[in-house]
Design a protein around this motif. Structure first.
Motif, PDB file in Angstrom:
ATOM      1  N   LEU A   1       1.432  -1.406   0.145  1.00 40.85           N
ATOM      2  CA  LEU A   1       0.025  -0.191   0.203  1.00 40.85           C
ATOM      3  C   LEU A   1       1.148   1.258  -0.155  1.00 40.85           C
ATOM      4  N   ALA A   2       2.358   1.075   0.636  1.00 43.12           N
ATOM      5  CA  ALA A   2       3.025   2.777   0.530  1.00 43.12           C
ATOM      6  C   ALA A   2       4.290   2.080  -0.663  1.00 43.12           C
TER       7      ALA A   2
ATOM      8  N   VAL B   1       5.752   6.549  -1.697  1.00 44.72           N
ATOM      9  CA  VAL B   1       6.100   6.976  -1.168  1.00 44.72           C
ATOM     10  C   VAL B   1       7.051   8.234  -2.438  1.00 44.72           C
ATOM     11  N   ALA B   2       7.263   8.015  -3.207  1.00 47.78           N
ATOM     12  CA  ALA B   2       7.768   9.510  -4.000  1.00 47.78           C
ATOM     13  C   ALA B   2       7.095  10.422  -4.645  1.00 47.78           C
TER      14      ALA B   2
ATOM     15  N   ILE C   1      -2.455   2.498   8.126  1.00 47.48           N
ATOM     16  CA  ILE C   1      -2.288   1.148   6.966  1.00 47.48           C
ATOM     17  C   ILE C   1      -1.828   0.085   8.285  1.00 47.48           C
ATOM     18  N   ASP C   2      -0.837   0.003   9.269  1.00 47.02           N
ATOM     19  CA  ASP C   2      -0.352  -0.973  10.072  1.00 47.02           C
ATOM     20  C   ASP C   2      -2.295  -1.349  11.097  1.00 47.02           C
TER      21      ASP C   2
ATOM     22  N   PRO D   1      -3.953   4.700   1.303  1.00 45.40           N
ATOM     23  CA  PRO D   1      -4.031   5.754   1.141  1.00 45.40           C
ATOM     24  C   PRO D   1      -4.352   6.308  -0.081  1.00 45.40           C
ATOM     25  N   ARG D   2      -3.936   5.415  -0.945  1.00 42.45           N
ATOM     26  CA  ARG D   2      -4.362   6.510  -2.242  1.00 42.45           C
ATOM     27  C   ARG D   2      -5.729   6.638  -1.877  1.00 42.45           C
ATOM     28  N   ARG D   3      -6.357   5.864  -1.728  1.00 39.02           N
ATOM     29  CA  ARG D   3      -8.644   6.462  -2.110  1.00 39.02           C
ATOM     30  C   ARG D   3      -8.472   7.402  -0.234  1.00 39.02           C
ATOM     31  N   HIS D   4      -7.848   7.086   0.870  1.00 39.32           N
ATOM     32  CA  HIS D   4      -8.251   7.407   1.595  1.00 39.32           C
ATOM     33  C   HIS D   4      -7.571   8.646   3.186  1.00 39.32           C
TER      34      HIS D   4
END
Length: 441
Positions: free
Chosen positions: A360-361, A366-367, A400-401, A408-411
């Motif tokens: 997910l990351a 990260v970039a 995420i954990d 993270p891309r959606r929320h």
């Protein structure tokens, strides 16, 4: 020498490093877990540390803009020093708390922040106690019996501090007073005398009279006390003392008379280090390029400018790490992303679902986060590391954990609030109000 074999990262070291990043701070320890791009300095700096451990002394000046990693660099180097059993002290230079032109105050902060591989700040008392223990062991090994031990220790103390006593006789007098108070069971006097030895002002007059010392430590006595501290450290088993004077560029903002005194004090320190007066000392200062190159800084005192002069006209790839001045070039988007990936992997190594963290990351996310944080700071990626790592750990990886359905891309939408920025970051962002920056993926 340091054992080159990799060792597993303990949960405690990982947690300490990540907790600091979550707060937006540079970790106090575990810097080797996060170091990226510092390998070009390792060989030369390790050689200097080894030379200092053998009785040499080194002065180093580190230059870099805000966000280039000066504090990280010096703490990383300090950790390498501790691996060689150095004592370490990091001092923040400031006009009000620690003015550089008052070396007695600098010495006091040094002892307050003194740490060793075994003891956190202030480690002054454990160091002094270990020194007296070493003197007793040496005296017994030389044939002294229990009845003659005190006299034999006194003789060894005088012999070991012969050179120091020429410059600062009260250093040895205070040590004798400290030991005498301990022998008599007078803990309060012993504590007070040790405080005076550490440069603390306003020590009770009765304690000073008991130890045979008077007044407070002054500017000139501070150098003698530093010399004495190095002797005590060496004889108590430590191979050297690593000292950082951080944020020396603050001198540019003080009154001109105080600035001139501070610059001259810095010149004096450099000359004393190079003269060999302080065997076992590795002294580092940090500052911005404006401090080293501007007329309100080093260039204001030509003798100091000559001592720090270093050629930076070549490609940074060919900077000489053995030079008196080191240049930290700051982060690019590529190096900031690389650091983020290192942090993500460190985080994943202690997570319940490391594969999910990395999926997910991933590197691309990260970039993108690094690019977005740089955008929130006026496109200045070089000053983004602190905020970027804070967001990465606290806003992304922690979620995420903890939340199985968090993506993270959606929320997650990056939000940078003025209240979480430093003054420099806020100026670069161009506003003191909250800014919302969409993370385009």
């Amino acid at each position: 020498m340091i054992d080159p074999r990799p060792t597993p990262v303990s949960a405690a070291r990982r947690r300490t490093a990540l907790d600091a990043l979550r707060r937006g701070a540079v970790p106090e320890s575990g810097l080797d877990l996060l170091a990226t791009g510092l390998d070009r300095f390792e060989s030369a700096l390790d050689a200097e540390l080894d030379a200092v451990a053998s009785g040499a002394s080194v002065f180093k000046a580190v230059r870099g803009e805000y966000g280039s990693g000066k504090t990280f660099f010096t703490r990383w180097l300090g950790e390498r020093a501790k691996q060689r059993n150095f004592a370490v002290s990091e001092i923040q230079i400031s006009e009000t708390e620690t003015p550089l032109h008052k070396l007695e105050t600098v010495y006091r902060r040094l002892t307050e922040r003194l740490s060793t591989p075994s003891f956190p700040p202030s480690a002054l008392r454990p160091v002094v106690d270990a020194w007296f223990y070493a003197l007793e062991e040496d005296a017994l090994a030389a044939g002294a019996d229990e009845d003659d031990l005190s006299r034999a220790v006194e003789e060894l103390l005088a012999a070991r501090l012969t050179e120091v006593s020429r410059q600062a006789p009260s250093f040895g007098v205070a040590l004798r007073g400290y030991r005498s108070a301990l022998v008599d069971g007078d803990e309060s006097t012993a504590t007070a005398v040790l405080s005076w030895l550490g440069g603390q002002p306003h020590v009770a007059a009765a304690a000073r009279r008991s130890a045979g010392v008077r007044g407070d430590l002054d500017h000139f006595g501070a150098l003698g006390f530093l010399q004495g501290l190095l002797t005590v450290l060496r004889d108590s088993g430590h191979r050297g003392l690593f000292v950082v004077l951080d944020e020396v560029e603050t001198l540019q903002r003080v009154r001109s008379d105080a600035r001139d005194k501070a610059l001259n004090a810095l010149r004096q320190l450099i000359d004393e280090v190079h003269s060999g007066r302080f065997p076992g000392l590795y002294l580092v200062i940090t500052g911005t390029p404006a401090f080293y190159d501007g007329q309100q800084g080093v260039q204001r005192l030509p003798p100091l400018a000559q001592r720090l002069a270093t050629d930076f006209t070549t490609d940074p790839r060919f900077d000489n790490p053995r030079a008196v001045q080191l240049r930290l070039s700051g982060f690019t988007l590529e190096s900031l992303t690389g650091l983020g990936v290192t942090i993500r992997d460190l985080y994943a190594s202690g997570a319940d679902s490391p594969d999910r963290i990395k999926a997910l990351a991933d590197d691309a996310y990260v970039a993108d986060l690094a690019r977005a944080v740089g955008g929130a700071l006026g496109g200045k990626v070089g000053v983004a590391p602190r905020l970027f790592l804070k967001k990465l750990v606290g806003d992304v990886l922690d979620r995420i954990d903890q939340f199985s359905d968090f993506d993270p891309r959606r929320h997650y939408r990056l939000t940078v609030s003025g209240s979480e920025l430093t003054d420099v970051e806020r100026n670069l962002a161009g506003s003191s109000s909250a800014d919302d920056v969409d993370l385009e993926l």
